[in-house]
Design a protein around this motif. Sequence first.
Motif, PDB file in Angstrom:
ATOM      1  N   ILE A 120       0.845  -1.193   0.000  1.00 24.24           N
ATOM      2  CA  ILE A 120       0.000   0.000   0.000  1.00 24.24           C
ATOM      3  C   ILE A 120       0.883   1.246   0.000  1.00 24.24           C
ATOM      4  CG2 ILE A 120      -1.809   1.275   1.201  1.00 24.24           C
ATOM      5  CD1 ILE A 120      -2.773  -1.420   0.299  1.00 24.24           C
ATOM      6  N   ARG A 121       0.688   2.119  -1.004  1.00 25.56           N
ATOM      7  CA  ARG A 121       1.365   3.422  -1.025  1.00 25.56           C
ATOM      8  C   ARG A 121       0.445   4.412  -0.300  1.00 25.56           C
ATOM      9  NH1 ARG A 121       4.756   3.038  -5.657  1.00 25.56           N
ATOM     10  NH2 ARG A 121       5.840   4.948  -4.982  1.00 25.56           N
ATOM     11  N   VAL A 122       1.010   5.211   0.586  1.00 22.43           N
ATOM     12  CA  VAL A 122       0.201   6.052   1.470  1.00 22.43           C
ATOM     13  C   VAL A 122       0.646   7.504   1.404  1.00 22.43           C
ATOM     14  CG1 VAL A 122      -0.496   6.493   3.862  1.00 22.43           C
ATOM     15  CG2 VAL A 122      -0.191   4.131   3.066  1.00 22.43           C
ATOM     16  N   ALA A 127      -0.278  15.242  10.796  1.00 23.94           N
ATOM     17  CA  ALA A 127       1.080  15.694  11.125  1.00 23.94           C
ATOM     18  C   ALA A 127       1.968  14.571  11.630  1.00 23.94           C
ATOM     19  CB  ALA A 127       1.007  16.801  12.179  1.00 23.94           C
ATOM     20  N   ASP A 128       1.464  13.342  11.641  1.00 30.57           N
ATOM     21  CA  ASP A 128       2.146  12.271  12.357  1.00 30.57           C
ATOM     22  C   ASP A 128       3.530  11.915  11.820  1.00 30.57           C
ATOM     23  OD1 ASP A 128      -0.047  12.231  13.942  1.00 30.57           O
ATOM     24  OD2 ASP A 128      -0.523  10.116  13.660  1.00 30.57           O
ATOM     25  N   PHE A 129       3.789  12.166  10.528  1.00 34.71           N
ATOM     26  CA  PHE A 129       5.073  11.772   9.956  1.00 34.71           C
ATOM     27  C   PHE A 129       5.828  12.939   9.330  1.00 34.71           C
ATOM     28  CE2 PHE A 129       2.547   7.921  10.199  1.00 34.71           C
ATOM     29  CZ  PHE A 129       3.448   7.013  10.737  1.00 34.71           C
ATOM     30  N   GLU A 153      11.292   6.143   7.236  1.00 30.87           N
ATOM     31  CA  GLU A 153      11.181   6.014   5.783  1.00 30.87           C
ATOM     32  C   GLU A 153      10.217   7.022   5.164  1.00 30.87           C
ATOM     33  OE1 GLU A 153       8.415   2.830   4.053  1.00 30.87           O
ATOM     34  OE2 GLU A 153       9.097   1.861   5.907  1.00 30.87           O
ATOM     35  N   ALA A 154       9.565   7.837   6.004  1.00 32.69           N
ATOM     36  CA  ALA A 154       8.625   8.823   5.490  1.00 32.69           C
ATOM     37  C   ALA A 154       9.361   9.903   4.697  1.00 32.69           C
ATOM     38  CB  ALA A 154       7.849   9.458   6.635  1.00 32.69           C
ATOM     39  N   VAL A 155       8.748  10.331   3.607  1.00 34.21           N
ATOM     40  CA  VAL A 155       9.280  11.408   2.772  1.00 34.21           C
ATOM     41  C   VAL A 155       8.359  12.606   2.898  1.00 34.21           C
ATOM     42  CG1 VAL A 155       9.726  12.141   0.396  1.00 34.21           C
ATOM     43  CG2 VAL A 155      10.420   9.856   1.153  1.00 34.21           C
ATOM     44  N   ILE A 166       9.804  11.625  -3.450  1.00 33.54           N
ATOM     45  CA  ILE A 166       8.393  11.237  -3.409  1.00 33.54           C
ATOM     46  C   ILE A 166       8.114  10.119  -4.399  1.00 33.54           C
ATOM     47  CG2 ILE A 166       6.049  12.057  -3.957  1.00 33.54           C
ATOM     48  CD1 ILE A 166       7.011  14.823  -2.852  1.00 33.54           C
ATOM     49  N   ARG A 167       8.753  10.166  -5.535  1.00 34.45           N
ATOM     50  CA  ARG A 167       8.489   9.198  -6.603  1.00 34.45           C
ATOM     51  C   ARG A 167       8.663   7.755  -6.132  1.00 34.45           C
ATOM     52  NH1 ARG A 167      11.017  11.760 -10.073  1.00 34.45           N
ATOM     53  NH2 ARG A 167       9.188  12.604 -11.137  1.00 34.45           N
ATOM     54  N   SER A 168       9.660   7.504  -5.315  1.00 30.42           N
ATOM     55  CA  SER A 168       9.935   6.125  -4.896  1.00 30.42           C
ATOM     56  C   SER A 168       9.465   5.823  -3.480  1.00 30.42           C
ATOM     57  CB  SER A 168      11.444   5.861  -4.992  1.00 30.42           C
ATOM     58  OG  SER A 168      12.172   6.773  -4.185  1.00 30.42           O
ATOM     59  N   ALA A 169       8.764   6.745  -2.854  1.00 25.76           N
ATOM     60  CA  ALA A 169       8.366   6.578  -1.457  1.00 25.76           C
ATOM     61  C   ALA A 169       7.185   5.626  -1.304  1.00 25.76           C
ATOM     62  CB  ALA A 169       8.001   7.933  -0.860  1.00 25.76           C
ATOM     63  N   ARG A 170       7.155   4.941  -0.172  1.00 19.76           N
ATOM     64  CA  ARG A 170       5.967   4.166   0.205  1.00 19.76           C
ATOM     65  C   ARG A 170       5.039   4.998   1.070  1.00 19.76           C
ATOM     66  NH1 ARG A 170       4.201   0.142   4.161  1.00 19.76           N
ATOM     67  NH2 ARG A 170       6.057   0.486   5.452  1.00 19.76           N
ATOM     68  N   LEU A 171       5.610   5.903   1.868  1.00 23.66           N
ATOM     69  CA  LEU A 171       4.835   6.766   2.747  1.00 23.66           C
ATOM     70  C   LEU A 171       5.274   8.210   2.555  1.00 23.66           C
ATOM     71  CD1 LEU A 171       3.001   7.512   5.161  1.00 23.66           C
ATOM     72  CD2 LEU A 171       4.901   6.826   6.678  1.00 23.66           C
TER      73      LEU A 171
END
Length: 373
Positions: A120-122, A127-129, A153-155, A166-171
Amino acid sequence: MGLSCRKKTTSTASQVAPASQKTYSATKPARIAILGASGYTGEECVRLLAQHPAFNVTVLTGESQAGKAFSDVFPHLVTATDVPNLIKVGDVDWDNVDAAFCCLPHATTQEILASLPTHIRVVDLSADFRLRDVSTYAEWYGGEHKAPELQKEAVYGLTEVYRNDIRSARLVANPGCYPTSVQLPLYPLLEAGLILTDDIIVDSKSGVSGAGRSAKQAFLYTEVAEGINSYGVSKHRHMPEIEQGLSDAAGSEVRISFTPHLMPMSRGMQSTCYVKMANNVTIDDLRQHLVNRYKDETFVHVLPEGQIPHTRHVRGSNYNLIAVFADRIPGRAIVISVIDNLVKGASGQAIQNLNVMLGVPEETGLMQQALFP
């Protein structure tokens, strides 16, 4: 203080997604879940996605509204799109979801996102991350971070700055509305050394929708109409987020004086930033640098000399308008930035980020012009 979630790598909107990424289109749309769809940012996601050809809303959650049709909660969207009824987060079948917008309140997102399947991409609109340093988060949000490993791992999702990451981020941690309105004009100026890091003053004003949809006495019509009031004076939660982004830009710690104000309007946001120019820098230098930095960006526009941006010029749109003026005090400049707090300041930027994450043209579903009058 903590700096940004991940060091930025700037890029332009024309760059494409990695070849290994799944391709989504009108014939094979991404299956989208919106968590917390009964709030304003969730509603805005649904409204904007109604015209998105590559995203199909398949899940809507709302804990207190579970079982209701979405149009019962938001009657103005009865004809907007065919969406499912609201359900509880615990009832979501994640095997049938490709990506999610998380529109839940602060401090309720961490454990939920930590438990999601890794496919899942989110894009998280809380404000949590947003803050890299979990101790800074605890200081400003009043509780320990419950997913520190996921935070790593948050971007940070200021699209025009962190697009490559952002392009390769999961979160992706979607920026707050005030931080978006301040960072878009000031980030390039600090990065280029055109303004000084000290004595930055930001005066921001927001529509009442920025406070959310929960019933609160302070936001009743009779409490906010025909007046204006400051709040969060010297301690607003967006201050560390703004400072971490501006510190990334400058390469050194930046502290600002920031005061937000509540305006008697539904939506809209203006940040007026007072800054000192570096030696031998002119107002024209500031304006031209912003023009050059954003000339290839769809949603950020720098106005010609003398034009003043108004919040009504961006209402309902994903645009940011910026203007630069000389202060009457020598060596100082006034930079004005306006956005719609629910679109570019929240749901519109979230969709912009997910477009980047899933390899869809970045502007898709977001080309609505401002609504006026």
